[in-house]
Scaffold this motif. Structure first.
Motif, short mmCIF file in Angstrom:
data_model
loop_
_atom_site.label_atom_id
_atom_site.label_comp_id
_atom_site.label_asym_id
_atom_site.label_seq_id
_atom_site.Cartn_x
_atom_site.Cartn_y
_atom_site.Cartn_z
N SER A 193 28.28 -20.14 45.95
CA SER A 193 27.48 -20.41 47.28
C SER A 193 25.98 -20.96 46.51
CB SER A 193 27.47 -19.46 48.22
OG SER A 193 27.08 -18.35 47.93
N LEU A 194 25.49 -20.08 45.94
CA LEU A 194 24.17 -20.31 45.54
C LEU A 194 23.89 -21.42 44.72
CD1 LEU A 194 22.81 -16.45 44.77
CD2 LEU A 194 22.22 -18.11 46.78
N TYR A 195 24.90 -21.87 43.89
CA TYR A 195 25.02 -23.18 43.06
C TYR A 195 24.87 -24.10 43.91
CZ TYR A 195 26.85 -26.67 39.99
OH TYR A 195 26.86 -27.90 39.21
N TRP A 196 25.88 -24.20 44.80
CA TRP A 196 25.92 -25.33 45.67
C TRP A 196 24.68 -25.47 46.62
CZ3 TRP A 196 28.75 -29.12 44.20
CH2 TRP A 196 29.84 -28.89 43.44
N ASP A 197 24.23 -24.34 47.08
CA ASP A 197 22.83 -24.28 47.85
C ASP A 197 21.85 -24.74 47.40
OD1 ASP A 197 21.71 -22.89 50.60
OD2 ASP A 197 20.60 -22.28 48.62
N PHE A 198 21.73 -24.45 45.80
CA PHE A 198 20.29 -24.72 45.20
C PHE A 198 20.48 -26.54 45.19
CE2 PHE A 198 19.28 -26.25 41.11
CZ PHE A 198 17.96 -25.74 41.02
#
Length: 515
Positions: free
Chosen positions: A464-469
């Motif tokens: 999720s952090l990958y896409w959020d970034f």
């Protein structure tokens, strides 16, 4: 020791170069001084192995040149006359020994370069500086190379270095086997039942420097067995480690240089960075030794193994040093994404449920070492995705690794790892989800989190952090051609799933210490 010398020469802790022209001939009129000072022990929280290794290497170097007839003075951390900084100690020594000229080798760190320049400007005796005679290039070589070019690209610099020094080159300008770069062949995961060669370790007794650090109240991190420091602390040990790498690790270095494996902290890496960064051995020696081993046995050592190693030394190391001297001091305050989040507390303990981070951080505390992919794609990747302030990331990296000196640390951390320089050192942010971590390691096995899930309480935070970034920084990144596929995939994602992914990312970002 006599009471008067004509020249005082300062040797810094990362200038342990016995091959330097200073040491061709002993002169009784020249006094060589090394000193342990709290301005160097206290500017970050150094790993205890790093602090002990530096002190042991410094003492060993002083003893070596003294035995060769050079006049030496070593100022220990607990000496009653130690003023705990270079300038005050040097002033005292200049007065005490009636010095007529002060000399030093150019430091590799900007802050020390400025300190010594300032010190010399206030002297009423003559002073001069010398090159450290270590690197392939001068401080300004990279800036000169790219002076008339629009883009700063490591590959073009690396190729020019190969040609200039005739390394893996035919007919003055053609690369060996017609190919410059074999990186695509060097991304293999370690096979399940494959057992790498055991690392060559040393049993250096560093109880004395260890006690000095404790007595002085120096705050350190990490673990140590002071009777058995495993790192080389002199030239003889460093050359032995170089020989061991060439004979035992180089045949598979390239293939598995990006691999990560639980309980295999060394793999096929050379672990020569501390020896090189303290100048116990030179990059020319390292490259020539590797080339000689390859020339001797090209059947066992394929071209991708040797080229991958040469690229790290002749290419990347020199390139990063050149970037440092091109861009300092502004570089150390760059924060392209304006990241402000504090480093999670578990970076200082390794106590996280994310197994990849637990493994990489725990290894770092135990060995004062992690290889480049662990640094870039595990600890660095997470810090970038989580929006950690690059100042905090720099502080952590500069302290925890035995080879961390600012010229090489900050360019790799604030630059390549955190993309805080906005693309000076790398053409895109180095980010990855759990898929990459699983591809290159066995870290996902037995982890609390599911590498296949993007949402839900058990979803790997990296996903999720990958896409959020990328969503969060779209205004800065969407026009980067190397990220076009990332944004196409994000835009095609089901809106409900996108919303759930961002919700999961928000939870992770607001609960970093609990992950």
């Amino acid at each position: 020791m006599k009471q008067k010398y004509q020249i005082l020469r300062l040797i810094l802790g990362d200038q342990l170069n016995l091959k330097h022209s200073w040491f061709l001939n002993a002169d009784p009129a020249i006094l060589y001084v090394m000193m342990e000072v709290k301005t160097e022990t206290d500017y970050v929280w150094h790993h205890i192995q790093k602090a002990c290794a530096f002190f042991a290497a410094m003492e060993n170097f002083t003893e070596t040149i003294s035995n060769k007839g050079f006049e030496t003075l070593y100022l220990h951390l607990d000496h009653p006359d130690n003023r705990q900084n270079f300038s005050d100690n040097l002033n005292d020594l200049i007065k005490k020994y009636q010095i007529e000229e002060f000399q030093y080798q150019l430091p590799d760190e900007y802050r020390l370069d400025q300190e010594l320049k300032g010190f010399c400007s206030g002297l009423n005796i003559s002073s001069c500086s010398f090159d450290s005679e270590h690197f392939y290039t001068t401080r300004t070589a990279l800036a000169d190379f790219f002076a008339d070019r629009k883009e700063i690209i490591m590959e073009s610099f690396y190729r020019a270095m190969r040609i200039k020094h005739h390394v893996l080159i035919h007919h003055d300008h053609d690369p060996e086997a017609g190919k410059w770069n074999f990186d695509a062949e060097n991304r293999k995961k370690l096979p399940k039942n494959h057992k790498p060669n055991p690392p060559l370790l040393f049993d250096n007794d560093v109880r004395q420097p260890y006690e000095r650090l404790l007595k002085a109240g120096v705050k350190t991190i990490g673990k140590i067995e002071p009777e058995y420091l495993q790192w080389p602390v002199n030239r003889k040990q460093s050359l032995k480690l170089l020989h061991y790498f060439c004979e035992n690790c180089l045949p598979l270095f390239g293939t598995f240089q990006d691999a990560m494996q639980t309980n295999e902290w060394a793999l096929y890496h050379s672990r020569l960075s501390f020896s090189m960064n303290t100048k116990l051995i030179s990059p020319v020696e390292v490259v020539n030794a590797a080339l000689a081993t390859w020339e001797k046995d090209k059947k066992s050592i394929t071209l991708n193994q040797i080229e991958g190693f040469i690229r790290q030394i002749l290419g990347w190391r020199e390139y990063m040093r050149g970037i440092y001297w091109m861009k300092m001091p502004e570089f150390e305050s760059l924060n392209y994404f304006n990241h402000q989040t504090k480093l999670p507390a578990w970076y200082w303990t390794g106590k996280t449920h994310m197994n990849c981070l637990k493994q990489a951080i725990s290894q770092s505390f135990h060995h004062a070492y992690a290889h480049h992919i662990q640094r870039l794609m595990i600890t660095g990747n997470f810090a970038l995705l989580a929006g950690i302030n690059p100042d905090e990331v720099d502080f952590w990296y500069l302290g925890i690794y035995i080879d961390a000196i600012q010229w090489v640390e900050i360019t790799n951390t604030r630059g390549m790892s955190q993309y805080a320089d906005g693309g000076i050192t790398g053409s895109k942010p180095y980010t990855a989800s759990a898929n990459y971590i699983h591809k290159m390691s066995n870290y996902c096995e037995g982890c609390k989190y599911d590498r296949n899930d993007k949402v839900g309480d058990n979803a790997c935070p990296f996903n999720s952090l990958y896409w959020d970034f990328h969503d969060r920084h779209r205004d800065k990144l969407q026009h980067n051609h190397r990220l076009s596929m990332v944004y196409r995939l994000w835009d095609k994602m089901n809106p409900e799933l996108k919303s759930a992914v961002l919700k999961r990312a928000n939870y992770c970002l607001t609960n970093l210490d609990k992950l």
